[in-house]
Enzyme design. Structure first.
Site, PDB file in Angstrom:
ATOM      1  CB  CYS A   1      -0.829   0.138   1.218  1.00  0.00           C
ATOM      2  SG  CYS A   1      -2.068   1.511   1.171  1.00  0.00           S
TER       3      CYS A   1
ATOM      4  CB  CYS B   1      -0.857   2.637   3.836  1.00  0.00           C
ATOM      5  SG  CYS B   1      -2.309   1.979   3.534  1.00  0.00           S
ATOM      6  CG  ASP B   2       3.155   1.049   4.485  1.00  0.00           C
ATOM      7  OD1 ASP B   2       2.743   1.735   5.585  1.00  0.00           O
ATOM      8  OD2 ASP B   2       3.079   0.160   4.212  1.00  0.00           O
TER       9      ASP B   2
END
Length: 323
Positions: free
Chosen positions: A137, A140-141
Site C-alpha cells: 500500500c 499507507c506507507d
C-alpha cells in the site's frame, strides 16, 4: 452444543468497517453481534506503523488501533464472537448464517465487512520483510520513504498509480514488470513514461526480497529475466507489491451481485446491496480507496442504514399487528 444467536444486527468481519458499524449499531440499541472471522481486526493487525488515521499526531501501531476499536465497540454493547461464517441464507429477514463451530446466527439486518487482502508474490523474504521495507500500500506507507529509492512490482492500473503516487515522496521509483508491455490504461502509461523520477524494468520477475528485518529491513530485490533467465539485483529502500487485491466474497458468490473482480456491488454512494437489509462496507465493496478511514466511514453508513431498515421493519410489523 450448537447455539442459535439472535440479534437485530449481525456483522461479519472485525476490521475498521465492521467495528465502526458495531459502535454505531450498539449506540442505537441494536445489540450487534460481530463474528470476527479468520483475521480478527482485519489487515491493520498485520500493519505496524500507522500515520494517516485521523486523531493521532504521533505514529500508532495497527494492532493497537484495532484493539482500541474493539474495546470501544464492546464498551457500548457489542458482542464479539470468535468464529467463522461458512454458509449464509439471505432469503430473510431474518437472515441466517451458519458458523464453523456449528452455531447459527439469525439477524434482522446483515452487515458484510469481510474485507480484501492484497495479493502477494509468494517469494522468499516477502513475508519476513513485510512492514520492514516490503509493503502492498503506497498510500499507507509511501510517506516513510521520503527522499529514498523504491520499487513497485506490477503492470496494471494499481501498479502505475502507486508508482506515480510515490514520486511525491521518493527520490526515484523503479517499476518492475514481468512482461514487455503494461496492462494499465493508456493515459496512466503516458503519465508514467513522461515522469522524470520513474524508470521501468521490463521482463523481470521478482525471485526474492533480501535484507534483515532486525537490521535496517529490506536491502535489495533479486530479479530474474523472464526471457533469458539471467539474474540481477536492484538495491532499494522499499518495495511495493501492486498486483491486485482479492476481496473475501466467496461466501456470497451466487447470493449477491459481485463485479468482475469479485467485489460486492452496492448502490452508488451507499452500502446498500440489491437485497434490502443486507449492507456491505469497507474493502469488500471498495476497490478504489482501501483505507482504514474510508472503511470506517462506510461502516458508519452501513449501521445508520441498517438502523433505518430495522425501524421500517418494526413499523411494518406494528401495522400488521394493529390490522
Amino acid at each position: 452444543m450448537a447455539t442459535t444467536h439472535k440479534t437485530r444486527m449481525l456483522i461479519i468481519g472485525s476490521g475498521p468497517a465492521g467495528l465502526t458499524a458495531a459502535i454505531y449499531g450498539a449506540r442505537a440499541g441494536m445489540e450487534p453481534i460481530v463474528v470476527q472471522g479468520l483475521q480478527p481486526g482485519g489487515q491493520l493487525t498485520i500493519t505496524t506503523d500507522v500515520e494517516n488515521y485521523p486523531g493521532f499526531r504521533d505514529v500508532i501501531q495497527g494492532p493497537w488501533l484495532m484493539q482500541e476499536m474493539q474495546a470501544q465497540a464492546e464498551h457500548v454493547g457489542t458482542r464479539m464472537i470468535w468464529d467463522t461464517i461458512v454458509d449464509i441464507d439471505l432469503s430473510g429477514p431474518p437472515f441466517r448464517a451458519s458458523a464453523d463451530s456449528g452455531d447459527v446466527f439469525e439477524a434482522d439486518t446483515l452487515v458484510i465487512a469481510t474485507g480484501a487482502q492484497a495479493k502477494w508474490l509468494g517469494v522468499p523474504g516477502e513475508q519476513l520483510l513485510s512492514g520492514k521495507g516490503v509493503s502492498a500500500c503506497a498510500t499507507c506507507d509511501g510517506f516513510f520513504y521520503r527522499g529514498k529509492k523504491v520499487v513497485v512490482i506490477g503492470g496494471g492500473n494499481t501498479a502505475v498509480e502507486e508508482a506515480l503516487y510515490l514520486t511525491n515522496h521518493a527520490e526515484h521509483v523503479t517499476l518492475i514488470h514481468r512482461r514487455d508491455a503494461l496492462r494499465a490504461e493508456r493515459i496512466l502509461q503516458q503519465r508514467l513514461h513522461a515522469h522524470p523520477k520513474i524508470s521501468v524494468l521490463w521482463n523481470k520477475a521478482v525471485a526474492a526480497f533480501t535484507g534483515d528485518p532486525l537490521a535496517g529491513g529490506l536491502k535489495a530485490v533479486e530479479l530474474v529475466d523472464t526471457v533469458t533467465g539471467e539474474g540481477s539485483r536492484v538495491e532499494t529502500d522499499g518495495a511495493f507489491v501492486a498486483i491486485g487485491h482479492a476481496p473475501a466474497t466467496s461466501l456470497f458468490a451466487g447470493k449477491l451481485e459481485l463485479d468482475e473482480s469479485g467485489y460486492i456491488v452496492v448502490q452508488p454512494g451507499t452500502p446498500k446491496t440489491a437485497i434490502p437489509g443486507v449492507f456491505a462496507c469497507g474493502d469488500v465493496m471498495d476497490h478504489t480507496y482501501r483505507q482504514a478511514v474510508t472503511a470506517a466511514g462506510t461502516g458508519c453508513m452501513a449501521a445508520l442504514d441498517a438502523e433505518r431498515f430495522v425501524a421500517e421493519l418494526d413499523f411494518a410489523v406494528g401495522q400488521l399487528t394493529q390490522a
